[in-house]
Design an enzyme around this catalytic site. Structure first.
Site, short mmCIF file in Angstrom:
data_model
loop_
_atom_site.label_atom_id
_atom_site.label_comp_id
_atom_site.label_asym_id
_atom_site.label_seq_id
_atom_site.Cartn_x
_atom_site.Cartn_y
_atom_site.Cartn_z
N GLY A 39 46.40 38.86 36.23
CA GLY A 39 46.78 39.15 37.41
C GLY A 39 45.53 39.61 38.11
O GLY A 39 44.93 40.45 37.90
N GLY A 41 45.00 41.61 40.67
CA GLY A 41 45.19 43.07 40.92
C GLY A 41 44.63 43.67 39.75
O GLY A 41 43.69 44.75 39.59
N ASN A 43 43.23 42.66 36.97
CA ASN A 43 41.85 42.18 36.74
C ASN A 43 40.75 42.95 37.63
O ASN A 43 39.55 43.42 36.78
CB ASN A 43 41.58 40.65 36.87
CG ASN A 43 42.16 39.91 36.07
OD1 ASN A 43 42.98 40.14 34.79
ND2 ASN A 43 42.51 38.47 36.19
N THR A 216 32.12 33.36 48.07
CA THR A 216 31.87 33.11 46.85
C THR A 216 31.79 31.62 46.65
O THR A 216 32.61 30.94 47.12
CB THR A 216 32.57 33.70 45.58
OG1 THR A 216 33.87 33.52 45.73
CG2 THR A 216 32.39 35.11 45.99
N ASP A 242 33.99 29.73 30.51
CA ASP A 242 35.64 30.03 31.07
C ASP A 242 35.10 30.82 32.64
O ASP A 242 34.78 31.94 32.51
CB ASP A 242 36.48 30.77 30.08
CG ASP A 242 37.74 30.84 30.91
OD1 ASP A 242 37.90 30.32 31.94
OD2 ASP A 242 38.60 31.51 30.18
N ASP A 248 37.20 37.79 40.06
CA ASP A 248 37.61 39.27 40.09
C ASP A 248 36.63 40.43 39.47
O ASP A 248 36.20 41.37 39.84
CB ASP A 248 38.76 39.48 38.93
CG ASP A 248 40.16 38.69 39.44
OD1 ASP A 248 40.19 38.57 40.61
OD2 ASP A 248 40.63 38.06 38.51
N SER A 287 37.09 39.36 29.56
CA SER A 287 35.74 38.75 29.72
C SER A 287 34.99 39.73 30.62
O SER A 287 33.71 39.66 30.85
CB SER A 287 35.87 37.52 30.36
OG SER A 287 36.21 37.63 31.84
#
Length: 302
Positions: A39, A41, A43, A216, A242, A248, A287
């Site tokens: 999600g 938020g 993350n 971005t 990935d 985020d 990650s």
């Protein structure tokens, strides 16, 4: 240290490894399936906490196992979860993510309990917002709530960073209430609803009243438009595994930089490093790197 509040989504991510992103009407097989806490938020709150930021989160999950796991994960990362409600009215949100062999992804999101984040709920948690210097909000909660966050924060003197994902048209009166807006190239075009180059569209968004527009651009880095004009920043050259949660990680790195006294250019550079590190790992929250990991990976100190 400045306090940051994240208002947004919490999801259980179902990640499928596929040879390529399927075309319309195409059926393909996945080689593996994994379950992660995610999600946007959650993350972003996790990214902020892991980089040393002081952060609270406002959001909603179901009373199911996924909701419990999300709250536990945030607590373990160092996020204050007092603003996360659990409701039996809807299940915890879910995201179904296909990741291709070259690291690109395609995502379908079921909002679930995220749709229960209402303006009334935000009013109940005004005391959390009032203690913050910055508020980060995305668009995986109802648009009325996104707009309410911006209005409440404006009244409280809290600077807002809006990550317009997934992008929707918002009331033009909201733009002047936003300090930082961070769309990707697709979201930028939806927000402006016109054709043009990335620079042209970012400048049009800036003219709507946003103080700083940061676009971005994936492997092409990012673009900043503000009162000083246009600035470009290259992406970090890393091996992409990935891209899930790269955006985020970028948000987390940027707002931590700003909250800890870096200028906006240094903060964008740090955000690029946070995103670059994230794409070398699989999954969403798993990650997201710590400050020590970023410093070691890029052999530089901030």
């Amino acid at each position: 240290m400045c306090k940051i509040v994240v208002v947004g989504s919490l999801n259980r991510d179902i990640v499928m490894q596929v040879p390529h992103i399927p075309k319309p009407g195409e059926t393909i097989l996945c080689s593996s399936i994994d379950y992660f806490n995610g999600g946007k938020g959650a993350n972003q709150a996790t990214a902020i906490a892991r980089l040393g930021g002081t952060v609270s989160m406002i959001g909603c999950v179901g009373t199911d196992d996924a909701g419990e796991a999300l709250i536990k994960s945030l607590c373990e990362a160092g996020v204050d979860t007092a603003g996360i409600e659990q409701s039996s009215a809807a299940g915890t949100g879910s995201a179904y993510i296909s990741v291709s062999a070259d690291g690109q992804n395609s995502i379908i999101v079921y909002p679930g309990a995220n749709s229960l984040v209402s303006p009334e709920m935000l009013n109940r948690f005004q005391s959390i917002l009032a203690g913050a210097s910055y508020c980060v909000v995305q668009m995986e909660i109802p648009i009325a709530s996104v707009e309410a966050v911006c209005r409440i924060c404006n009244l409280l003197g809290v600077k807002v960073l809006l990550n317009p994902a997934s992008a929707q048209i918002i009331d033009s009166a909201i733009f002047p209430l936003i300090e930082f807006i961070v769309p990707n190239e697709t979201e930028l075009q939806i927000l402006v609803n016109e054709q043009g180059t990335h620079t042209e569209l970012a400048q049009k968004l800036y003219k709507k009243g946003v103080k700083h527009v940061i676009v971005t651009l994936g492997e092409d880095g990012c673009l900043l438009v503000n009162h000083n004009g246009v600035s470009s920043f290259p992406a970090q050259k890393v091996k992409c595994i990935d891209t899930t949660a790269a955006g985020d990680a970028f948000i987390g790195g940027f707002i931590v930089g700003i909250s800890q006294g870096l200028n906006i250019y240094q903060s964008v550079d740090y955000a690029n490093k946070a995103a670059g590190f994230a794409i070398t790992r699989r999954g969403a929250q798993v990650s997201l790197g710590t400050k020590a990991e970023l410093d070691s990976f890029f052999t530089s100190t901030y």
